[in-house]
Design a protein around this motif. Structure first.
Motif, PDB file in Angstrom:
ATOM      1  N   LEU A 140     -10.170  28.286  -1.536  1.00  0.00           N
ATOM      2  CA  LEU A 140     -11.010  29.457  -1.771  1.00  0.00           C
ATOM      3  C   LEU A 140     -11.340  29.500  -3.257  1.00  0.00           C
ATOM      4  O   LEU A 140     -10.440  29.584  -4.092  1.00  0.00           O
ATOM      5  N   VAL A 141     -12.615  29.404  -3.566  1.00  0.00           N
ATOM      6  CA  VAL A 141     -13.071  29.480  -4.957  1.00  0.00           C
ATOM      7  C   VAL A 141     -13.982  30.695  -5.059  1.00  0.00           C
ATOM      8  O   VAL A 141     -14.925  30.830  -4.284  1.00  0.00           O
ATOM      9  N   THR A 142     -13.693  31.573  -6.019  1.00  0.00           N
ATOM     10  CA  THR A 142     -14.435  32.818  -6.091  1.00  0.00           C
ATOM     11  C   THR A 142     -14.515  33.308  -7.528  1.00  0.00           C
ATOM     12  O   THR A 142     -13.813  32.810  -8.411  1.00  0.00           O
ATOM     13  N   GLN A 143     -15.372  34.279  -7.755  1.00  0.00           N
ATOM     14  CA  GLN A 143     -15.563  34.834  -9.088  1.00  0.00           C
ATOM     15  C   GLN A 143     -14.605  35.996  -9.310  1.00  0.00           C
ATOM     16  O   GLN A 143     -14.182  36.696  -8.366  1.00  0.00           O
TER      17      GLN A 143
ATOM     18  N   SER B 122     -10.496  42.942  -6.361  1.00  0.00           N
ATOM     19  CA  SER B 122     -10.772  42.795  -7.800  1.00  0.00           C
ATOM     20  C   SER B 122     -10.033  41.598  -8.396  1.00  0.00           C
ATOM     21  O   SER B 122      -9.206  41.749  -9.315  1.00  0.00           O
ATOM     22  N   LEU B 123     -10.319  40.441  -7.873  1.00  0.00           N
ATOM     23  CA  LEU B 123      -9.594  39.238  -8.264  1.00  0.00           C
ATOM     24  C   LEU B 123      -9.645  38.994  -9.766  1.00  0.00           C
ATOM     25  O   LEU B 123     -10.663  39.212 -10.426  1.00  0.00           O
ATOM     26  N   GLU B 124      -8.505  38.525 -10.302  1.00  0.00           N
ATOM     27  CA  GLU B 124      -8.385  38.206 -11.729  1.00  0.00           C
ATOM     28  C   GLU B 124      -8.048  36.724 -11.876  1.00  0.00           C
ATOM     29  O   GLU B 124      -7.561  36.084 -10.942  1.00  0.00           O
ATOM     30  N   LEU B 125      -8.269  36.231 -13.095  1.00  0.00           N
ATOM     31  CA  LEU B 125      -8.000  34.806 -13.343  1.00  0.00           C
ATOM     32  C   LEU B 125      -6.553  34.442 -13.000  1.00  0.00           C
ATOM     33  O   LEU B 125      -6.271  33.383 -12.448  1.00  0.00           O
ATOM     34  N   GLY B 126      -5.635  35.336 -13.328  1.00  0.00           N
ATOM     35  CA  GLY B 126      -4.213  35.072 -13.090  1.00  0.00           C
ATOM     36  C   GLY B 126      -3.808  35.041 -11.636  1.00  0.00           C
ATOM     37  O   GLY B 126      -2.669  34.700 -11.313  1.00  0.00           O
ATOM     38  N   ASP B 127      -4.730  35.408 -10.760  1.00  0.00           N
ATOM     39  CA  ASP B 127      -4.432  35.334  -9.333  1.00  0.00           C
ATOM     40  C   ASP B 127      -4.573  33.920  -8.797  1.00  0.00           C
ATOM     41  O   ASP B 127      -4.171  33.644  -7.660  1.00  0.00           O
ATOM     42  N   SER B 128      -5.138  33.044  -9.604  1.00  0.00           N
ATOM     43  CA  SER B 128      -5.286  31.647  -9.184  1.00  0.00           C
ATOM     44  C   SER B 128      -3.906  31.054  -8.915  1.00  0.00           C
ATOM     45  O   SER B 128      -3.030  31.074  -9.783  1.00  0.00           O
ATOM     46  N   ALA B 129      -3.725  30.550  -7.723  1.00  0.00           N
ATOM     47  CA  ALA B 129      -2.421  30.032  -7.297  1.00  0.00           C
ATOM     48  C   ALA B 129      -2.586  29.481  -5.886  1.00  0.00           C
ATOM     49  O   ALA B 129      -3.669  29.559  -5.300  1.00  0.00           O
ATOM     50  N   VAL B 130      -1.482  28.946  -5.367  1.00  0.00           N
ATOM     51  CA  VAL B 130      -1.452  28.597  -3.952  1.00  0.00           C
ATOM     52  C   VAL B 130      -0.622  29.661  -3.243  1.00  0.00           C
ATOM     53  O   VAL B 130       0.507  29.958  -3.655  1.00  0.00           O
TER      54      VAL B 130
ATOM     55  N   SER C 133      -2.858  28.155   0.903  1.00  0.00           N
ATOM     56  CA  SER C 133      -4.269  28.465   0.613  1.00  0.00           C
ATOM     57  C   SER C 133      -4.419  28.466  -0.900  1.00  0.00           C
ATOM     58  O   SER C 133      -3.807  29.288  -1.583  1.00  0.00           O
ATOM     59  N   ARG C 134      -5.203  27.503  -1.383  1.00  0.00           N
ATOM     60  CA  ARG C 134      -5.369  27.391  -2.846  1.00  0.00           C
ATOM     61  C   ARG C 134      -6.516  28.289  -3.276  1.00  0.00           C
ATOM     62  O   ARG C 134      -7.669  28.053  -2.923  1.00  0.00           O
ATOM     63  N   LEU C 135      -6.180  29.294  -4.043  1.00  0.00           N
ATOM     64  CA  LEU C 135      -7.175  30.247  -4.551  1.00  0.00           C
ATOM     65  C   LEU C 135      -7.484  29.933  -6.002  1.00  0.00           C
ATOM     66  O   LEU C 135      -6.571  29.836  -6.831  1.00  0.00           O
ATOM     67  N   THR C 136      -8.750  29.755  -6.295  1.00  0.00           N
ATOM     68  CA  THR C 136      -9.200  29.529  -7.673  1.00  0.00           C
ATOM     69  C   THR C 136     -10.163  30.641  -8.044  1.00  0.00           C
ATOM     70  O   THR C 136     -11.188  30.830  -7.379  1.00  0.00           O
ATOM     71  N   VAL C 137      -9.815  31.369  -9.088  1.00  0.00           N
ATOM     72  CA  VAL C 137     -10.662  32.462  -9.561  1.00  0.00           C
ATOM     73  C   VAL C 137     -11.345  32.022 -10.857  1.00  0.00           C
ATOM     74  O   VAL C 137     -10.664  31.616 -11.815  1.00  0.00           O
ATOM     75  N   LEU C 138     -12.666  32.071 -10.856  1.00  0.00           N
ATOM     76  CA  LEU C 138     -13.431  31.597 -12.021  1.00  0.00           C
ATOM     77  C   LEU C 138     -13.905  32.759 -12.899  1.00  0.00           C
ATOM     78  O   LEU C 138     -14.101  33.871 -12.386  1.00  0.00           O
TER      79      LEU C 138
END
Lengths: 116, 112
Positions: free
Chosen positions: A11-14, A80-88, A111-116
């Motif tokens: 999951l890649v999101t802003q 309200s996703l934040e950069l620090g939420d990026s994780a598996v 689930s690998r989440l990447t917040v950009l």
């Protein structure tokens, strides 16, 4: 016939978006969990549900809200996703602790989440 | 893929040799311990467990040793194979408690 399955796998999101991860287990377990694994591979428990009831709620921002519609499903919604939420994020299930392997955890594939 | 700068303790071992992975735990109340194996891109999988009334337990090619005096746990893998390449975690909990606490992972790299 996957035992613990979670979607999506990637999951890649802003920043600022809201997203959900779903988890289902077909093992007949009463207890389900969400774990977060950071970039250093450190695994930390976030939530645990037993038969749809919240039993563990670690110090997690309230932007994270788990929901268990039934004992076979545990979803994780993040606002309200934040950069620090990026994780598996790993879902897991277990039989009751204090029996057998003390509630051995069966993990999903993550689930690998990447917040950009 | 892996993050740049990931600094997991890493054990490089020749195929066929034995591997030993160590873990220190801190909770004196813990009396149940598990080793998990996590292959790349997958979730952790149970390898072997031990309760505090034992100091050694053997599985297939794996042995777990528990030293409660110094709060130390180790995992020995005999005749390491390429399929053993993974990150290994120890985890602890009081018996009857489902709040498993995971230690830092240890990366094992098997050299063919």
């Amino acid at each position: 016939d996957t035992a613990v399955s979670q979607t999506p796998k990637y999951l890649v999101t802003q920043m600022g978006n809201d997203k959900s991860i779903k988890c289902e287990q077909n093992l007949g377990h009463d207890t389900m969990y969400w774990y977060k694994q950071d970039s250093k591979k450190f695994l930390k428990i976030m939530f645990s549900y037993n038969n749809k009831e919240l039993i563990i709620n670690e110090t997690v921002p309230n932007r994270f809200s788990p929901k268990s519609p039934d004992k076979a499903h545990l979803n994780l919604h993040i606002n309200s996703l934040e950069l620090g939420d990026s994780a598996v994020y790993f879902c897991a299930s277990s039989p009751l602790p204090g029996t057998g392997r003390n509630g051995e955890l069966f993990f999903g594939e993550g689930s690998r989440l990447t917040v950009l | 893929g892996e993050s740049v700068g990931l600094h997991l303790p890493t054990l490089s071992v020749q195929e066929g040799d034995n591997s030993i992975i160590n873990c220190a735990y801190s909770n004196s109340a813990s009396d149940y311990f598990i080793w998990y194996k996590q292959e790349s891109g997958k979730g952790p999988q149970f390898i072997i467990d031990i309760r505090s009334n034992m100091d050694k337990r053997q599985g297939q090619r794996v042995t777990v040793l528990l030293n409660k005096t110094v709060k130390h746990l180790s995992l020995q893998i005999a005749a390491t194979q390429p399929g053993d390449s993974a990150v290994y975690f120890c985890a602890e909990a009081p018996w009857g408690n489902n709040r498993l606490a995971f230690g830092k992972g240890n990366q094992v790299v098997v050299i063919p």
